[in-house]
Design a protein around this motif. Structure first.
Motif, PDB file in Angstrom:
ATOM      1  N   UNK A 181       0.793  -1.239   0.000  1.00 53.88           N
ATOM      2  CA  UNK A 181       0.000   0.000   0.000  1.00 53.88           C
ATOM      3  C   UNK A 181       0.821   1.283   0.000  1.00 53.88           C
ATOM      4  N   UNK A 182       2.060   1.219   0.468  1.00 49.91           N
ATOM      5  CA  UNK A 182       2.835   2.457   0.604  1.00 49.91           C
ATOM      6  C   UNK A 182       4.093   2.459  -0.256  1.00 49.91           C
ATOM      7  N   UNK A 183       4.070   1.701  -1.354  1.00 52.42           N
ATOM      8  CA  UNK A 183       5.215   1.671  -2.256  1.00 52.42           C
ATOM      9  C   UNK A 183       5.091   2.690  -3.373  1.00 52.42           C
ATOM     10  N   UNK A 184       6.232   3.149  -3.855  1.00 53.74           N
ATOM     11  CA  UNK A 184       6.280   4.100  -4.971  1.00 53.74           C
ATOM     12  C   UNK A 184       7.332   3.629  -5.963  1.00 53.74           C
ATOM     13  N   UNK A 185       7.006   3.709  -7.273  1.00 57.87           N
ATOM     14  CA  UNK A 185       7.959   3.392  -8.334  1.00 57.87           C
ATOM     15  C   UNK A 185       8.151   4.640  -9.189  1.00 57.87           C
ATOM     16  N   UNK A 186       9.400   4.984  -9.439  1.00 52.91           N
ATOM     17  CA  UNK A 186       9.727   6.086 -10.342  1.00 52.91           C
ATOM     18  C   UNK A 186      10.572   5.544 -11.491  1.00 52.91           C
ATOM     19  N   UNK A 187      10.347   6.030 -12.687  1.00 53.46           N
ATOM     20  CA  UNK A 187      11.194   5.707 -13.835  1.00 53.46           C
ATOM     21  C   UNK A 187      12.035   6.945 -14.128  1.00 53.46           C
ATOM     22  N   UNK A 188      13.343   6.798 -13.984  1.00 56.44           N
ATOM     23  CA  UNK A 188      14.249   7.948 -14.114  1.00 56.44           C
ATOM     24  C   UNK A 188      15.408   7.569 -15.027  1.00 56.44           C
ATOM     25  N   UNK A 189      16.172   8.550 -15.524  1.00 55.18           N
ATOM     26  CA  UNK A 189      17.334   8.235 -16.355  1.00 55.18           C
ATOM     27  C   UNK A 189      18.325   7.343 -15.612  1.00 55.18           C
ATOM     28  N   UNK A 190      18.935   6.423 -16.337  1.00 57.21           N
ATOM     29  CA  UNK A 190      19.864   5.474 -15.729  1.00 57.21           C
ATOM     30  C   UNK A 190      21.298   5.929 -15.692  1.00 57.21           C
TER      31      UNK A 190
END
Length: 404
Positions: free
Chosen positions: A222-231
């Protein structure tokens, strides 16, 4: 319990409370320990710790102190949540008789809730923030907790379930540029705008969360976050101009799940599927303190052949180790289009059996991933093994620091 053990327990628990950002002072009273600070004072049982303390090694002492600190914090918040609001007017004489009765009721209720908190003490959940804590104070507390956990695991101790604040898990995926280095955008290669859909990961990540299609159990966090960012950062992009990369960054509940032995296999399987979907040729899955650049707790490193898998390990773990694992001058002397290409070329003669022997000495294993890829994995119980293995593999590729 002798006086020395009591004072040592007080000092250890006081330090652990500081890492959790909990103000107050503690005092051992017989077989119990009390916390008095900003919230309601609470007392919990030390059980057999007083008698065992002098016999415990330092790593177990630290874990026990951390557990007691968490129990005290939970008990304090439970009792504080039951406290009645302050009176708005002076009490009349006839109401003063009710004060002792109210106190008795509060103590009994606090004991009941405290007992429930103690029964739940092994549940791997994050400590809630302290009342009135600002965002900056919370970030500083998480940073202290994470740095303390790093210090423990690099001293050979295991990581406790309540030392996970401040960590992020990152899936790094790299793909060769179709036109090689010539296609890199000068001065901005590391800052390309990326989205889950553009990276081919729209089926896995939506609105900052994992989808049901990614993994039903992880999606339930319930409290997870995923970000897609430059590698790549700007400097990293210049050092590997013929590659482009993205990072899927998992924080909050997802980061805690990454360190859960019952969930790690799900993360590894998810990493493999996401690598296939993104068309990545090289990948790595590791964790780090969110405020630090060092890559710790590596779990999964992948390439289409043993040389590429070795390059993934040395690049994503060895090059980002706090204590240098790669001789950058030796790496630069290899030539090639960039660091990733140089590392892969240096391992051209490495086969799966040879690579397996090198990482196996540090608890790693070799398996096959999607599209026949070569995958190196490390267990959750050995958070420093990938870093150790990267040193050995780097020396095999003639770019390591030190000698075997």
């Amino acid at each position: 319990m002798d006086e020395l053990s009591a004072r040592e327990i007080e000092a250890a628990v006081q330090e652990a409370l500081g890492l959790f950002g909990i103000p107050g002072s503690v005092r051992v009273q017989g077989r119990q320990i009390a916390l008095q600070g900003r919230g309601a004072p609470v007392v919990i049982d030390l059980e057999q710790l007083g008698e065992q303390w002098s016999l415990l090694p330092q790593d177990l002492r630290t874990r026990k102190a951390s557990d007691i600190a968490r129990r005290l914090a939970q008990a304090q918040r439970t009792v504080s949540s039951l406290a009645p609001p302050a009176a708005s007017a002076p009490l009349r004489p006839l109401r003063r008789l009710a004060i002792p009765i109210g106190v008795v009721v509060l103590v009994v209720a606090g004991a009941l809730f405290g007992a429930r908190a103690l029964r739940m003490r092994d549940a791997p959940a994050a400590l809630p923030p302290s009342p009135g804590e600002t965002a900056d104070e919370e970030a500083a507390r998480h940073a202290r907790t994470c740095e303390a956990a790093r210090k423990r695991i690099y001293s050979g101790a295991s990581m406790g379930p309540f030392e996970l604040a401040g960590w992020v898990a990152e899936l790094w995926l790299a793909t060769p540029r179709p036109g090689g280095a010539a296609q890199a955008v000068a001065g901005a290669a590391g800052q390309e705008t990326v989205t889950a859909d553009a990276a081919g990961l729209g089926a896995f990540v939506a609105h900052g969360r994992l989808t049901e299609g990614a993994d039903a159990e992880l999606a339930a966090v319930t409290d997870g976050v995923v970000e897609i960012v430059p590698g790549f950062g700007d400097e990293e992009a210049k050092r590997s101009p013929s590659w482009r990369a993205i990072i899927a960054r998992f924080s909050g509940g997802y980061a805690r799940a990454y360190f859960d032995s019952t969930q790690r296999a799900r993360f590894v399987a998810l990493a493999d599927r996401m690598a296939d979907a993104a068309g990545a040729e090289i990948g790595a899955l590791y964790a780090r303190c969110a405020h630090l650049p060092y890559h710790d707790a590596g779990a999964w490193f992948r390439g289409p052949d043993p040389a590429a898998a070795a390059a993934a390990l040395v690049y994503a773990s060895g090059l980002f180790a706090e204590l240098p694992a790669v001789n950058r001058a030796a790496l630069a002397a290899l030539g090639g289009a960039g660091q990733l290409d140089a590392l892969r070329g240096a391992g051209a003669a490495l086969d799966a059996a040879g690579l397996g022997t090198l990482v196996g000495a540090h608890g790693g294993g070799i398996t096959r991933g999607g599209a026949g890829a070569v995958v190196i994995t490390f267990p959750v119980g050995g958070p420093t093994r990938a870093t150790s293995a990267s040193r050995v593999v780097a020396r095999k590729l003639q770019v390591g620091v030190g000698k075997d």
